[in-house]
Scaffold this motif. Structure first.
Motif, PDB file in Angstrom:
ATOM      1  N   HIS A 201       0.832  -1.193   0.000  1.00 11.22           N
ATOM      2  CA  HIS A 201       0.000   0.000   0.000  1.00 11.22           C
ATOM      3  C   HIS A 201       0.873   1.252   0.000  1.00 11.22           C
ATOM      4  N   LYS A 202       1.841   1.273   0.882  1.00 13.18           N
ATOM      5  CA  LYS A 202       2.717   2.452   0.971  1.00 13.18           C
ATOM      6  C   LYS A 202       3.565   2.595  -0.295  1.00 13.18           C
TER       7      LYS A 202
ATOM      8  N   LYS B 183       1.472   4.108  -3.057  1.00 17.46           N
ATOM      9  CA  LYS B 183       1.306   5.548  -2.879  1.00 17.46           C
ATOM     10  C   LYS B 183       2.565   6.295  -3.291  1.00 17.46           C
ATOM     11  N   LYS B 184       3.700   5.712  -2.936  1.00 15.27           N
ATOM     12  CA  LYS B 184       4.979   6.337  -3.274  1.00 15.27           C
ATOM     13  C   LYS B 184       5.174   6.394  -4.783  1.00 15.27           C
TER      14      LYS B 184
ATOM     15  N   ILE C 139       3.035   6.372  -7.148  1.00 14.90           N
ATOM     16  CA  ILE C 139       2.082   7.209  -7.870  1.00 14.90           C
ATOM     17  C   ILE C 139       2.556   8.654  -7.876  1.00 14.90           C
ATOM     18  N   LYS C 140       3.171   9.067  -6.771  1.00 14.10           N
ATOM     19  CA  LYS C 140       3.609  10.457  -6.653  1.00 14.10           C
ATOM     20  C   LYS C 140       4.586  10.866  -7.749  1.00 14.10           C
TER      21      LYS C 140
END
Ligand SMILES: [Zn+2]
Length: 78
Positions: free
Chosen positions: A70-71, A74-75, A77-78
């Motif tokens: 999950h983390k 998110k990373k 995608i940034k």
């Protein structure tokens, strides 16, 4: 427990590093930290022709692979 292949980790500066960027030469120049649980990771099978390189937990920890993924998502995608 299914083994998650950890392809990414933080280095000591909290930069996201890919296992593909790790070489036999630089593997000892940084410390790697799990994105999910913050525990030390070590690279394995670097330069191996038979095994896919990945990070593994230096110590046995209760690490949630889901948190990690999950983390990581998110990373990335940034
Ligand atoms: Zn972990």
């Amino acid at each position: 427990m299914a083994e998650i292949k950890y392809q990414y980790a933080y280095d000591e500066s909290k930069n996201l590093v890919s296992i593909k960027d790790i070489t036999k030469e630089n593997r000892n120049q940084h410390q790697y930290i799990c994105i999910g649980c913050g525990s030390p990771l070590l690279p394995r099978a670097i330069g191996s022709q038979y095994r896919r390189p990945h990070f593994y937990h230096k110590e046995l920890v209760d690490c949630s692979g889901e948190t990690y993924l999950h983390k990581l998502a998110k990373k990335l995608i940034k």
